[in-house]
Design an enzyme around this catalytic site. Structure first.
Site, PDB file in Angstrom:
ATOM      1  N   ASP A  52       0.878  -1.157   0.000  1.00 18.10           N
ATOM      2  CA  ASP A  52       0.000   0.000   0.000  1.00 18.10           C
ATOM      3  C   ASP A  52       0.925   1.219   0.000  1.00 18.10           C
ATOM      4  O   ASP A  52       2.126   1.092   0.271  1.00 18.10           O
ATOM      5  CB  ASP A  52      -0.859  -0.059   1.278  1.00 18.10           C
ATOM      6  CG  ASP A  52      -1.697   1.174   1.444  1.00 18.10           C
ATOM      7  OD1 ASP A  52      -2.302   1.619   0.456  1.00 18.10           O
ATOM      8  OD2 ASP A  52      -1.755   1.703   2.580  1.00 18.10           O
ATOM      9  N   LEU A  53       0.391   2.382  -0.301  1.00 18.17           N
ATOM     10  CA  LEU A  53       1.237   3.587  -0.338  1.00 18.17           C
ATOM     11  C   LEU A  53       1.038   4.460   0.909  1.00 18.17           C
ATOM     12  O   LEU A  53       1.945   4.596   1.736  1.00 18.17           O
ATOM     13  CB  LEU A  53       0.908   4.381  -1.611  1.00 18.17           C
ATOM     14  CG  LEU A  53       1.585   5.746  -1.717  1.00 18.17           C
ATOM     15  CD1 LEU A  53       3.085   5.612  -1.904  1.00 18.17           C
ATOM     16  CD2 LEU A  53       0.990   6.531  -2.884  1.00 18.17           C
ATOM     17  N   ASP A  54      -0.169   5.027   1.018  1.00 18.01           N
ATOM     18  CA  ASP A  54      -0.442   5.979   2.097  1.00 18.01           C
ATOM     19  C   ASP A  54      -0.389   5.272   3.449  1.00 18.01           C
ATOM     20  O   ASP A  54      -1.172   4.356   3.705  1.00 18.01           O
ATOM     21  CB  ASP A  54      -1.841   6.600   1.912  1.00 18.01           C
ATOM     22  CG  ASP A  54      -1.936   7.418   0.626  1.00 18.01           C
ATOM     23  OD1 ASP A  54      -1.159   8.356   0.474  1.00 18.01           O
ATOM     24  OD2 ASP A  54      -2.795   7.097  -0.214  1.00 18.01           O
ATOM     25  N   THR A 104       1.329  10.105   4.031  1.00 23.42           N
ATOM     26  CA  THR A 104       0.386  11.022   3.393  1.00 23.42           C
ATOM     27  C   THR A 104      -1.003  10.923   4.015  1.00 23.42           C
ATOM     28  O   THR A 104      -1.840  11.773   3.766  1.00 23.42           O
ATOM     29  CB  THR A 104       0.294  10.739   1.881  1.00 23.42           C
ATOM     30  OG1 THR A 104       0.341   9.325   1.711  1.00 23.42           O
ATOM     31  CG2 THR A 104       1.405  11.402   1.112  1.00 23.42           C
ATOM     32  N   LYS A 115      -9.275   5.217   5.480  1.00 24.44           N
ATOM     33  CA  LYS A 115      -7.980   4.742   4.987  1.00 24.44           C
ATOM     34  C   LYS A 115      -8.154   3.581   3.999  1.00 24.44           C
ATOM     35  O   LYS A 115      -8.873   2.630   4.299  1.00 24.44           O
ATOM     36  CB  LYS A 115      -7.081   4.329   6.163  1.00 24.44           C
ATOM     37  CG  LYS A 115      -6.621   5.520   6.967  1.00 24.44           C
ATOM     38  CD  LYS A 115      -5.602   5.131   8.013  1.00 24.44           C
ATOM     39  CE  LYS A 115      -5.096   6.377   8.744  1.00 24.44           C
ATOM     40  NZ  LYS A 115      -4.199   6.020   9.858  1.00 24.44           N
ATOM     41  N   ARG A 140     -11.253   7.977  -3.408  1.00 24.31           N
ATOM     42  CA  ARG A 140     -11.643   9.380  -3.175  1.00 24.31           C
ATOM     43  C   ARG A 140     -13.157   9.543  -3.136  1.00 24.31           C
ATOM     44  O   ARG A 140     -13.711  10.133  -2.199  1.00 24.31           O
ATOM     45  CB  ARG A 140     -11.042  10.235  -4.305  1.00 24.31           C
ATOM     46  CG  ARG A 140     -10.958  11.705  -3.974  1.00 24.31           C
ATOM     47  CD  ARG A 140     -10.331  12.467  -5.125  1.00 24.31           C
ATOM     48  NE  ARG A 140      -9.014  11.946  -5.500  1.00 24.31           N
ATOM     49  CZ  ARG A 140      -8.390  12.265  -6.633  1.00 24.31           C
ATOM     50  NH1 ARG A 140      -8.929  13.109  -7.482  1.00 24.31           N
ATOM     51  NH2 ARG A 140      -7.204  11.738  -6.918  1.00 24.31           N
ATOM     52  N   SER A 187      -2.426   0.644  -4.358  1.00 28.69           N
ATOM     53  CA  SER A 187      -2.998   1.777  -3.620  1.00 28.69           C
ATOM     54  C   SER A 187      -4.211   2.291  -4.365  1.00 28.69           C
ATOM     55  O   SER A 187      -4.208   2.329  -5.601  1.00 28.69           O
ATOM     56  CB  SER A 187      -1.961   2.907  -3.527  1.00 28.69           C
ATOM     57  OG  SER A 187      -2.580   4.096  -3.107  1.00 28.69           O
ATOM     58  N   ALA A 188      -5.213   2.724  -3.617  1.00 31.20           N
ATOM     59  CA  ALA A 188      -6.406   3.304  -4.244  1.00 31.20           C
ATOM     60  C   ALA A 188      -6.121   4.707  -4.755  1.00 31.20           C
ATOM     61  O   ALA A 188      -6.962   5.326  -5.410  1.00 31.20           O
ATOM     62  CB  ALA A 188      -7.544   3.347  -3.224  1.00 31.20           C
ATOM     63  N   LYS A 216     -10.711  -1.725  -1.977  1.00 30.23           N
ATOM     64  CA  LYS A 216     -10.458  -2.488  -0.758  1.00 30.23           C
ATOM     65  C   LYS A 216     -11.683  -2.363   0.143  1.00 30.23           C
ATOM     66  O   LYS A 216     -12.299  -1.302   0.133  1.00 30.23           O
ATOM     67  CB  LYS A 216      -9.233  -1.908  -0.027  1.00 30.23           C
ATOM     68  CG  LYS A 216      -7.950  -1.958  -0.847  1.00 30.23           C
ATOM     69  CD  LYS A 216      -6.829  -1.175  -0.157  1.00 30.23           C
ATOM     70  CE  LYS A 216      -5.630  -1.052  -1.087  1.00 30.23           C
ATOM     71  NZ  LYS A 216      -4.515  -0.274  -0.517  1.00 30.23           N
ATOM     72  N   GLU A 248       0.325  -3.339   4.669  1.00 37.00           N
ATOM     73  CA  GLU A 248      -0.824  -2.432   4.786  1.00 37.00           C
ATOM     74  C   GLU A 248      -0.888  -1.764   6.152  1.00 37.00           C
ATOM     75  O   GLU A 248      -0.483  -2.347   7.157  1.00 37.00           O
ATOM     76  CB  GLU A 248      -2.124  -3.242   4.636  1.00 37.00           C
ATOM     77  CG  GLU A 248      -2.769  -3.165   3.289  1.00 37.00           C
ATOM     78  CD  GLU A 248      -3.376  -1.815   2.951  1.00 37.00           C
ATOM     79  OE1 GLU A 248      -3.448  -0.924   3.821  1.00 37.00           O
ATOM     80  OE2 GLU A 248      -3.769  -1.648   1.780  1.00 37.00           O
ATOM     81  N   ASP A 249      -1.444  -0.548   6.179  1.00 36.14           N
ATOM     82  CA  ASP A 249      -1.647   0.136   7.464  1.00 36.14           C
ATOM     83  C   ASP A 249      -3.134   0.224   7.824  1.00 36.14           C
ATOM     84  O   ASP A 249      -3.463   0.740   8.893  1.00 36.14           O
ATOM     85  CB  ASP A 249      -1.077   1.559   7.424  1.00 36.14           C
ATOM     86  CG  ASP A 249      -1.879   2.464   6.497  1.00 36.14           C
ATOM     87  OD1 ASP A 249      -2.209   2.023   5.372  1.00 36.14           O
ATOM     88  OD2 ASP A 249      -2.203   3.587   6.897  1.00 36.14           O
TER      89      ASP A 249
HETATM   90  C1  G6P Z   1      -5.507   5.647  -0.349  1.00 34.78           C
HETATM   91  C2  G6P Z   1      -5.738   6.396   0.955  1.00 34.78           C
HETATM   92  C3  G6P Z   1      -7.123   6.979   1.005  1.00 34.78           C
HETATM   93  C4  G6P Z   1      -7.398   7.794  -0.256  1.00 34.78           C
HETATM   94  C5  G6P Z   1      -7.250   6.910  -1.484  1.00 34.78           C
HETATM   95  C6  G6P Z   1      -7.479   7.671  -2.777  1.00 34.78           C
HETATM   96  O1  G6P Z   1      -6.168   4.443  -0.305  1.00 34.78           O
HETATM   97  O2  G6P Z   1      -5.546   5.545   2.071  1.00 34.78           O
HETATM   98  O3  G6P Z   1      -7.211   7.806   2.150  1.00 34.78           O
HETATM   99  O4  G6P Z   1      -8.704   8.339  -0.229  1.00 34.78           O
HETATM  100  O5  G6P Z   1      -5.939   6.388  -1.494  1.00 34.78           O
HETATM  101  O6  G6P Z   1      -6.438   8.608  -2.951  1.00 34.78           O
HETATM  102  P1  G6P Z   1      -6.407   9.769  -4.027  1.00 34.78           P
HETATM  103  O7  G6P Z   1      -4.984  10.280  -3.913  1.00 34.78           O
HETATM  104  O8  G6P Z   1      -6.694   9.135  -5.358  1.00 34.78           O
HETATM  105  O9  G6P Z   1      -7.439  10.747  -3.638  1.00 34.78           O
HETATM  106 MG    MG Z   2      -2.820   3.030   3.659  1.00 35.25          MG
END
Ligand code: G6P
Ligand code: MG
Length: 216
Positions: free
Chosen positions: A8-10, A16, A44, A48, A115-116, A146, A170-171
Site C-alpha cells: 500500500d502507499l499511504d 500522506t 484509509k 476518493r 494503492s487506491a 479495498k 498495509e496500514d
Molecule cells: C488511499 C488512501 C485513502 C485515499 C485513497 C485515494 O487508499 O488511504 O485515504 O482516499 O488512497 O487517494 P487519491 O490520492 O486518489 O485521492
Molecule cells: Mg494506507
C-alpha cells in the site's frame, strides 16, 4: 518461500494519511460536517469518491448532491491534498522503507504498489523510489475497492507472482482484509491500530528484514 512484495502507499511508504485527513477535514467543515481521527480510520484505503460518500453519509447529507456536484467536491479535496504534498521528498519516506526496498532489490524480489490513490505515481516520484516498483496498479481499472481483493490480485499478476507466494504490506484494516481475501501473507504496519487478521504486525518497517520474510 515468498517471491513478491505488494505495498500500500499511504501510511506504509509515506505518511500522506495525515494530509488526506487535513484535506478531508477542511472539506467536511465547509459542509458543516465534523470528522475526527476515529472516523478518519474508516477512510484509509478507501477511494476518493467512496470517502466523500462516507463523509456525506456521516453528516446525513448524502441525498443532497448530484454526481457532478460530488465531482467538484472531490476535485476540491484533491487540489488541497496535492498542495499539501508540494514539499514531499525522500525525507518523507517512512522509517525503514528505503532500506527494505534496497534489500528487496538485492534479493531480486519484485515489488508492486496496490494503492487506491490516483496520485501514487506522482508521490513515488517525489519520494525518489518510483524505480523500485515493477508495477503500480491503476485504481481506475478496478471494479471494486479495498477490502475487495481485486487490487492485490492484480498487483501480484503484474509482477508474475502467485498470491500464496506474495506478501502484502498495509496500514489499514480494509487493506489487511483485502490481502487476506487474496490469499496472501499480510503484514500490518501501525503503531496505534490493532490490525485484525494480519499475520504479523509491526510498528514500522525498521522491524522487518527481507531475508527473514522471504523464508516464511
Ligand atoms: C488511499 C488512501 C485513502 C485515499 C485513497 C485515494 O487508499 O488511504 O485515504 O482516499 O488512497 O487517494 P487519491 O490520492 O486518489 O485521492
Ligand atoms: Mg494506507
Amino acid at each position: 518461500m515468498k517471491k513478491g512484495f505488494i505495498f500500500d502507499l499511504d501510511g506504509v511508504i509515506t505518511d500522506t494519511a495525515k494530509f488526506h485527513y487535513i484535506a478531508w477535514k477542511d472539506l467536511a467543515m465547509d459542509l458543516g460536517i465534523t470528522i475526527d481521527e476515529t472516523f478518519n480510520e474508516t477512510l484509509k484505503g478507501i477511494s476518493r469518491m467512496d470517502s466523500l460518500d462516507k463523509i456525506l453519509a456521516y453528516g446525513q447529507r448524502d441525498d443532497e448532491f448530484s454526481i457532478e456536484e460530488k465531482e467538484v467536491l472531490a476535485q476540491k479535496k484533491n487540489d488541497a491534498y496535492v498542495q499539501l504534498l508540494a514539499d514531499l521528498s525522500e525525507k518523507d519516506l517512512l522509517p525503514g522503507v528505503h532500506d527494505f526496498l534496497v534489500q528487496a532489490k538485492a534479493e531480486a524480489i519484485p515489488c508492486a504498489i496496490a494503492s487506491a490513490s490516483k496520485n501514487a505515481p506522482m508521490i513515488l516520484e517525489k519520494l525518489g523510489v518510483l524505480d523500485f516498483f515493477g508495477h503500480i496498479v491503476d485504481p481506475e481499472t478496478l471494479k471494486k475497492g479495498k477490502p475487495d481483493p481485486e487490487i492485490f490480485v492484480k498487483a501480484a499478476e503484474s509482477i508474475h507472482v502467485e498470491p500464496q507466494d506474495a506478501i502484502g504490506f498495509e496500514d489499514a484494516q480494509a487493506g489487511i482484509d483485502g490481502i487476506k481475501a487474496a490469499g496472501m501473507y499480510a503484514v500490518g504496519i501501525s503503531e496505534t491500530e490493532i490490525l485484525t487478521g494480519s499475520d504479523l504486525q509491526v510498528a514500522s518497517m525498521t522491524e522487518l528484514s527481507v531475508e527473514q520474510l522471504i523464508t516464511i
